[in-house]
Design an enzyme around this catalytic site. Structure first.
Site, short mmCIF file in Angstrom:
data_model
loop_
_atom_site.label_atom_id
_atom_site.label_comp_id
_atom_site.label_asym_id
_atom_site.label_seq_id
_atom_site.Cartn_x
_atom_site.Cartn_y
_atom_site.Cartn_z
N ASP A 190 -2.67 -15.78 17.47
CA ASP A 190 -2.43 -13.86 17.19
C ASP A 190 -3.06 -13.72 17.81
OD1 ASP A 190 -0.82 -12.28 16.22
OD2 ASP A 190 -1.86 -12.08 14.32
N HIS A 191 -2.35 -12.07 19.28
CA HIS A 191 -2.69 -11.67 19.75
C HIS A 191 -4.30 -12.06 20.83
CE1 HIS A 191 -0.92 -8.14 18.51
NE2 HIS A 191 -1.03 -8.97 16.66
N HIS A 250 0.09 -2.36 13.25
CA HIS A 250 -1.28 -3.38 11.68
C HIS A 250 -1.28 -3.00 10.59
CE1 HIS A 250 -1.48 -6.22 15.18
NE2 HIS A 250 -0.36 -6.54 15.21
N HIS A 282 5.44 -7.04 14.51
CA HIS A 282 4.25 -7.37 13.93
C HIS A 282 4.23 -7.19 13.04
CE1 HIS A 282 1.68 -10.34 17.24
NE2 HIS A 282 2.97 -9.93 17.76
N GLU A 287 3.27 -9.47 24.93
CA GLU A 287 3.32 -9.08 24.39
C GLU A 287 3.64 -7.38 25.62
OE1 GLU A 287 1.25 -7.77 21.14
OE2 GLU A 287 0.82 -5.81 21.14
N ASN A 296 0.29 -10.95 7.84
CA ASN A 296 -1.35 -10.57 6.99
C ASN A 296 -1.38 -9.89 5.91
OD1 ASN A 296 -3.77 -11.68 7.49
ND2 ASN A 296 -4.27 -10.33 9.09
N GLY A 335 4.08 -6.29 9.61
CA GLY A 335 5.40 -7.12 8.85
C GLY A 335 5.07 -6.89 7.23
P1 13P Z 1 0.35 -7.23 8.90
O1 13P Z 1 -1.39 -7.37 9.09
O2 13P Z 1 0.37 -5.63 9.13
O3 13P Z 1 1.21 -7.54 8.22
O4 13P Z 1 0.67 -7.80 10.28
C1 13P Z 1 0.15 -8.77 10.78
C2 13P Z 1 0.53 -9.39 11.99
O5 13P Z 1 0.76 -8.64 12.90
C3 13P Z 1 -0.15 -9.77 12.85
O6 13P Z 1 -0.10 -10.33 14.31
#
Ligand code: 13P
Length: 289
Positions: free
Chosen positions: A85-86, A178, A208, A136, A232, A210
């Site tokens: 991720d990222h 996020h 992202h 991205e 996350n 979510g």
């Molecule tokens: P959140 O922590 O806001 O759910 O975002 C997760 C995310 O986008 C991971 O890349």
């Protein structure tokens, strides 16, 4: 089933108008909770690993070993992708080397031409190895593991240029953030999302941030081409809440309540419930049957 690229599951999701959840992992309990829930609900799933979480879990090779072991020992039959991720350029290379099945290269903070150049190179490597790759455009707002984005909206033309490099999926900033959303959040910019999907066609789009997006906005985003949603913070919040409750009720002081297998059980169950709830909203349940 061995780890798979996210390509097929996301193309199916895009065609079927639902989204696959990427749930970020932090440790063994997280990973087990997400895999067991996906299997129970017959849903494809993506395990997300940030670079910070990668370090915390003793490196990418440790994670690959843990996840592959669980796929076998827990008899997981649904499609599972293990996704960086990222990722930085170096992080992406390290995950390719370690045996991940999918990577995100986040070049959104680089000058656009450099983002294009590095994404192109990584697309070639991923294609060769049968891995999926997410790129991205337009940074996601908020902070995740030290990666801070200002939350600008992506330029649809830049999205099209990156999509044309052959990436598997594309994350585009549309006002998403996020972590927890502030009270005065303006919401997702659906007009921008619509412009992006019109230009990028079949490309699965990634949402992202979510956690905390109202369900009706999630639904609308899926209708406009979002096929992968990252979660996350939600799992972190419910894990912490359930663990705090266990301790506040003094359960760690009763019998062998201090045993980590007991202490971490309510948090693990809370993650399972949250993942199930999100999969229901995303519409991915039963899609791996
Ligand atoms: P959140 O922590 O806001 O759910 O975002 C997760 C995310 O986008 C991971 O890349």
């Amino acid at each position: 089933m061995a780890l798979v690229s996210a390509k097929e599951m996301l193309q199916k999701a895009k065609a079927g108008h639902y989204a696959v959840g990427q749930f970020n992992i932090n440790n063994l309990e997280w990973t087990k909770a997400i895999l067991l829930t996906a299997e129970e609900l017959k849903s494809p799933v993506i395990l997300g690993v940030s670079e910070g979480a990668g370090k915390y879990m003793c490196g990418y090779k440790t994670i690959v070993g843990m996840v592959n072991g669980m796929l076998e020992e827990l008899n997981i039959t649904v499609p599972v992708a293990l996704h960086l991720d990222h990722g930085s350029y170096a992080g992406a290379k390290a995950c390719i080397e370690a045996g991940f099945s999918s990577i995100m290269f986040d070049g959104s903070s680089l000058p656009f031409d450099e983002n294009v150049e590095k994404t192109k190179e990584l697309v070639a490597t991923c294609n060769e190895l049968g891995m999926s790759i997410e790129a991205e455009v337009g940074s996601i707002g908020g902070e995740e593991d030290g990666v801070v984005g200002m939350g600008e909206c992506a330029d649809p033309k830049e999205c099209k240029a990156i999509a044309d490099l052959g990436v598997t999926m594309l994350a585009a900033g549309i006002g998403n953030i996020h972590g927890k959303y502030p009270e005065n959040w303006a919401g997702l910019q659906f007009d921008v999302l619509d412009d992006i999907q019109k230009l990028t066609g079949d490309m699965p789009l990634v949402l992202h941030g979510g956690t905390g997006i109202p369900d009706e906005m999630i639904q609308k985003a899926i209708n406009l081409g979002v096929s992968k949603i990252n979660v996350n913070t939600d799992c972190q919040l419910v894990f912490a809440e359930a663990t705090r409750k266990y301790i506040e009720e003094g359960k760690d002081l009763q019998g062998k309540g201090f045993d980590p297998r007991k202490l971490l059980a309510p948090g693990t169950e809370a993650i399972k419930a949250k993942v199930k709830e999100r999969m229901e909203v995303f519409g991915s349940i039963g899609k791996a049957e």
